[in-house]
Write an enzyme that holds these catalytic residues in place. Structure first.
Site: not given
Ligand code: KIV
Length: 274
Positions: A37-38, A76, A106, A108, A175
């Site tokens: 999500d970056s 993500d 992924k 969080e 992280e």
């Molecule tokens: O969204 C992202 O790029 C991440 C980083 C920690 C790699 O979650």
């Protein structure tokens, strides 16, 4: 099996958000591609990752799959895809797998992360857990800084990582924690621990592609190593292009197409009648 490779494999992960980058990553031998999500900050120009919608994530994940047909791709879960609870989160996770062709998601760490993980795994969706600094909730907690610097908070991160493992995640992303904490967690877990800003003792590393190649320059966390300065290469190319267009140096003959003399005469004659 990924877990069985722990201790004898070093995982190298990177983010990608588009097809040509994904193709490069695949050819270069990256183990997993993370559609992070970056994307919101490094590509879409948002001030934070929480602005990214689920539709935007799917759009980018699809492009990554088109560019990297054989790679393992992790989608993500953005905050907007999970904020209404487990049922919404499951639908979002399914979209990553079915619509975008991702292999895993992924998630969080957060209040409902374990319940969601359990649900995803029950629906055969592999999950990577993300602990330590978790950008989606960082602003609400103690901000964007190194996490686990005191014993109490380091224990909380260890507990979160273990709780994810107990739910059956295939890997944990850690992280921005002190390397000592990362080393402990990496040894303690039976699944691979992938670090970002977590020192050298994790089972693998991940970086944001735009940080690695020097395109994103708004800020630079200490853990980022720049392997290239592509922003200056790109700036140079664009400046040259602008100059050559304005001075009529571009396009040259070799960049242009032409017509046979016969067709040209015919064209001129007909065009004059119009
Ligand atoms: O969204 C992202 O790029 C991440 C980083 C920690 C790699 O979650």
């Amino acid at each position: 099996m990924i877990r069985a490779k722990k201790k004898r494999h070093r995982w190298a992960l990177l983010t990608a958000y588009d097809a040509p980058t994904a193709e490069i990553l695949e050819k270069a031998g990256v183990d997993f591609i993370l559609v992070g999500d970056s994307v919101g900050m490094v590509v879409l120009g948002y001030p934070s990752t929480i602005c990214v919608s689920m539709d935007e994530m799917i759009h980018h994940a699809k492009a990554v799959r088109r560019g990297a047909k054989r790679s393992l791709i992790i989608g993500d879960m953005p905050l907007q895809g999970i904020q209404h609870g487990s049922r919404q989160a499951l639908e979002s996770a399914k979209r990553f797998i079915r619509e975008a062709g991702c292999d895993a998601v992924k998630l969080e760490w957060g209040p409902k992360a374990l319940r969601m993980t359990k649900l995803f795994i029950r629906h055969k969706i592999p999950v990577m857990g993300h602990v330590g600094l978790t950008p989606q909730t960082a602003r609400k907690k103690n901000g964007f800084k190194v996490q686990g610097q005191d014993a109490k908070s380091a224990i909380e991160i260890l507990k979160a990582a273990k709780a994810f493992e107990d739910q059956g995640v295939f890997s944990v992303l850690l992280e921005c924690v002190p390397r000592e904490v990362a080393r402990w967690i990496t040894r303690e877990l039976r699944i691979p621990v992938i670090g970002i800003g977590a020192g050298p003792d994790c089972d693998g590393q991940v970086l944001v592609f735009h940080d690695l190649v020097g395109i994103f320059k708004k800020f630079r966390p200490r853990f980022v190593k720049r392997y290239a300065e592509l922003d200056s290469v790109m700036m140079c190319a664009v400046t040259n292009y602008v100059r050559e267009v304005k001075t009529r140096k571009f396009p040259a003959k070799k960049h242009s197409f032409s017509m046979s003399a016969k067709e040209l005469t015919g064209f001129r004659n007909e065009a004059k009648q119009l």
